[in-house]
Design an enzyme around this catalytic site. Structure first.
Site, PDB file in Angstrom:
ATOM      1  N   CYS A 263       1.074  -1.029   0.005  1.00 30.48           N
ATOM      2  CA  CYS A 263      -0.214   0.244   0.105  1.00 30.48           C
ATOM      3  C   CYS A 263       1.396   1.214   0.206  1.00 30.48           C
ATOM      4  O   CYS A 263       1.492   1.855   0.880  1.00 30.48           O
ATOM      5  CB  CYS A 263      -0.838   0.263   1.244  1.00 30.48           C
ATOM      6  SG  CYS A 263      -2.032  -1.114   1.127  1.00 30.48           S
ATOM      7  N   GLY A 267       4.437   7.380  -2.188  1.00 28.91           N
ATOM      8  CA  GLY A 267       5.562   6.028  -3.076  1.00 28.91           C
ATOM      9  C   GLY A 267       6.935   6.638  -1.745  1.00 28.91           C
ATOM     10  O   GLY A 267       7.610   6.851  -2.024  1.00 28.91           O
ATOM     11  N   ASP A 314      -4.669  -5.224  -5.817  1.00 24.25           N
ATOM     12  CA  ASP A 314      -5.886  -5.135  -4.078  1.00 24.25           C
ATOM     13  C   ASP A 314      -5.087  -5.679  -4.298  1.00 24.25           C
ATOM     14  O   ASP A 314      -5.041  -7.625  -3.830  1.00 24.25           O
ATOM     15  CB  ASP A 314      -6.739  -5.401  -5.131  1.00 24.25           C
ATOM     16  CG  ASP A 314      -7.452  -5.404  -3.958  1.00 24.25           C
ATOM     17  OD1 ASP A 314      -7.435  -5.018  -2.365  1.00 24.25           O
ATOM     18  OD2 ASP A 314      -9.334  -5.282  -4.260  1.00 24.25           O
ATOM     19  N   ASP A 332       2.629  -0.926   5.231  1.00 28.39           N
ATOM     20  CA  ASP A 332       1.952   0.151   5.885  1.00 28.39           C
ATOM     21  C   ASP A 332       0.439   0.755   5.505  1.00 28.39           C
ATOM     22  O   ASP A 332       0.008   1.478   3.994  1.00 28.39           O
ATOM     23  CB  ASP A 332       2.661   1.188   5.287  1.00 28.39           C
ATOM     24  CG  ASP A 332       2.385   2.633   6.093  1.00 28.39           C
ATOM     25  OD1 ASP A 332       2.570   2.514   6.999  1.00 28.39           O
ATOM     26  OD2 ASP A 332       2.116   3.801   5.793  1.00 28.39           O
ATOM     27  N   CYS A 385      -0.140   4.664  10.572  1.00 25.99           N
ATOM     28  CA  CYS A 385       0.051   6.298  11.247  1.00 25.99           C
ATOM     29  C   CYS A 385      -1.615   6.563  12.403  1.00 25.99           C
ATOM     30  O   CYS A 385      -2.071   7.814  12.090  1.00 25.99           O
ATOM     31  CB  CYS A 385      -0.359   7.665  10.797  1.00 25.99           C
ATOM     32  SG  CYS A 385      -1.623   7.288   9.015  1.00 25.99           S
TER      33      CYS A 385
END
Length: 436
Positions: A263, A267, A314, A332, A385
């Site tokens: 994911c 980038g 996916d 992540d 996060c």
């Protein structure tokens, strides 16, 4: 500085997109500023400050308005509610805006948007608030209610944090989210020396602060438009938080490694890994949508890296060709984002306990698939996060218990106000050697 009605009209439109239509704040602000690049630097800064400030302080602003309005905020028309919120933010938190200007422009905006019959209401509420700002009564009996208004955080989120962390830690996090901060970037010393980059940024008029602990991190402020800077266009640095930079270092790639980031958008971590490979190996930066792949490709193009590619895929679906092929897998994953409320203040109003539970389920689903791509003796990095333990430590415990061929090597929860950077969680797993 005198603000035009058009500037405040734009602020109103952006806030309505976010609070009424459900758009994410960082996307709504970026789209508006992209569209109106011709605006003066001061106007752009004013728009960003009022939009983000109104969102950051929205619970407190609503509390104040409700004390001076017979019609409660949640009963108001979205346009009127939004006009009042942004005006009260200017009255309370922006000394550069005269109280008369904040009130007058709010009334004009209400009229312009077809609510001329409410001009007296808007004017009366704002002038009353302006006169009595120093006498606002804040809740004092109920601790959670008091903290909710003071820090503009939903009570259920505060309760969740109070159940998981010390009160002092929770207050430190809440205060940190409300602080204005520069943008953090990571530069590649292989592309440009720090001295050269600092010189270039100074010539571009950017205020730069170095990080004493992380030589490749810089804090940038006082610039108008990041993408207009030559230093940015040349790909000398990527926007990335201090905490997010840890992912590539924890992964510790060796030259020649094959890495999958399941994911990857936008980038930053994948490009960091490609840089650490020193032109060897390969990084496959995957994500779900064409839009996200576009973001990754643009950042790859700027970086000049050739050992990395963006692939639309996916992450929930098992890719047979990747099974046990990767030396390192980066997961992540989508999360509640409660660690980045300082950058994305609208998230605290969007997330719910139910959606949090759904995210925990999705994270486990994605981790289960990502694990299959790791070679024996390879590394899996799981990161989010957020600062929600169900999504972090408890997910790591679940994964270690479910997948016995993986060992949890180390984990760390970074907290705003205690640690540098955003709230961020990272766990490193090592896959055991094959028994064959």
């Amino acid at each position: 500085m005198t603000q035009s009605i058009n500037t405040r009209g734009l602020i109103l439109d952006i806030l309505l997109q976010i609070t009424r239509d459900g758009e994410y704040s960082h996307i709504a602000v970026k789209n508006a500023l992209d569209q109106y690049q011709y605006l003066e630097k001061q106007e752009r800064a004013f728009i960003t400050r009022v939009v983000n400030g109104t969102l950051e302080r929205m619970i407190e602003l609503d509390y104040i308005i409700d004390q001076f309005s017979k019609v409660k905020v949640n009963k108001m028309k979205p346009v009127i509610r939004t006009i009042l919120r942004s005006a009260v933010y200017q009255l309370k938190y922006m000394d550069s805006v005269p109280a008369s200007a904040a009130c007058n422009e709010a009334v004009k905006l209400a009229v312009k948007r077809g609510f001329g019959n409410l001009r007296g209401f808007v004017n009366g509420v704002l002038r009353n608030i302006g006169r009595n700002l120093t006498q606002i009564r804040y809740p004092s009996e109920d601790k959670l209610r008091c903290m909710s208004v003071k820090y503009s955080l939903p009570e259920w989120i505060l309760k969740e944090w109070m159940d998981e962390y010390e009160e002092e830690t929770v207050r430190a996090m809440a205060e940190e989210f409300l602080k204005e901060k520069p943008i953090t970037v990571r530069f590649s010393p292989d592309r440009i020396s720090k001295e050269e980059l600092l010189k270039m940024l100074k010539e571009e008029g950017v205020c730069v602060k170095e990080d004493l602990k992380l030589p490749c991190a810089l804090y940038l402020s006082n610039f108008d438009y990041l993408t207009k800077l030559k230093s940015f266009q040349k790909g000398y640095y990527q926007v990335q938080d201090i905490s997010s930079m840890q992912v590539a270092w924890w992964a510790s790639p060796r030259e020649g490694d094959y890495i999958i980031d399941v994911c990857a958008a936008p980038g930053g971590k994948a490009i960091h890994l490609a840089e650490l490979l020193r032109g060897t190996g390969f990084v496959e930066a995957r994500d779900l949508t064409e839009y996200k792949i576009g973001l990754i490709q643009e950042n790859i193009r700027r970086s000049g890296m050739t050992n990395i590619e963006a692939v639309q895929m996916d992450a929930r679906l098992r890719d047979e060709a990747s099974v046990e092929k990767a030396d390192i897998v980066i997961a992540d994953l989508p999360c509640s984002g409660l660690g980045v409320l300082g950058k994305k203040p609208d998230l605290k109003y969007k997330i719910t306990k139910a959606s949090q539970a759904q995210l925990v389920k999705l994270q486990r689903e994605l981790l289960s698939v990502a694990a299959e791509y790791v070679k024996p003796e390879g590394t899996l990095i799981y990161s989010t996060c957020t600062i929600h333990r169900e999504e972090n430590e408890r997910n790591a415990q679940w994964f270690a218990g479910r997948f016995s061929d993986f060992q949890l090597v180390r984990e760390q929860q970074m907290l705003p106000g205690r640690d540098l950077g955003d709230g961020f969680y990272i766990a490193q797993f090592r896959r055991k050697a094959s028994m064959n």
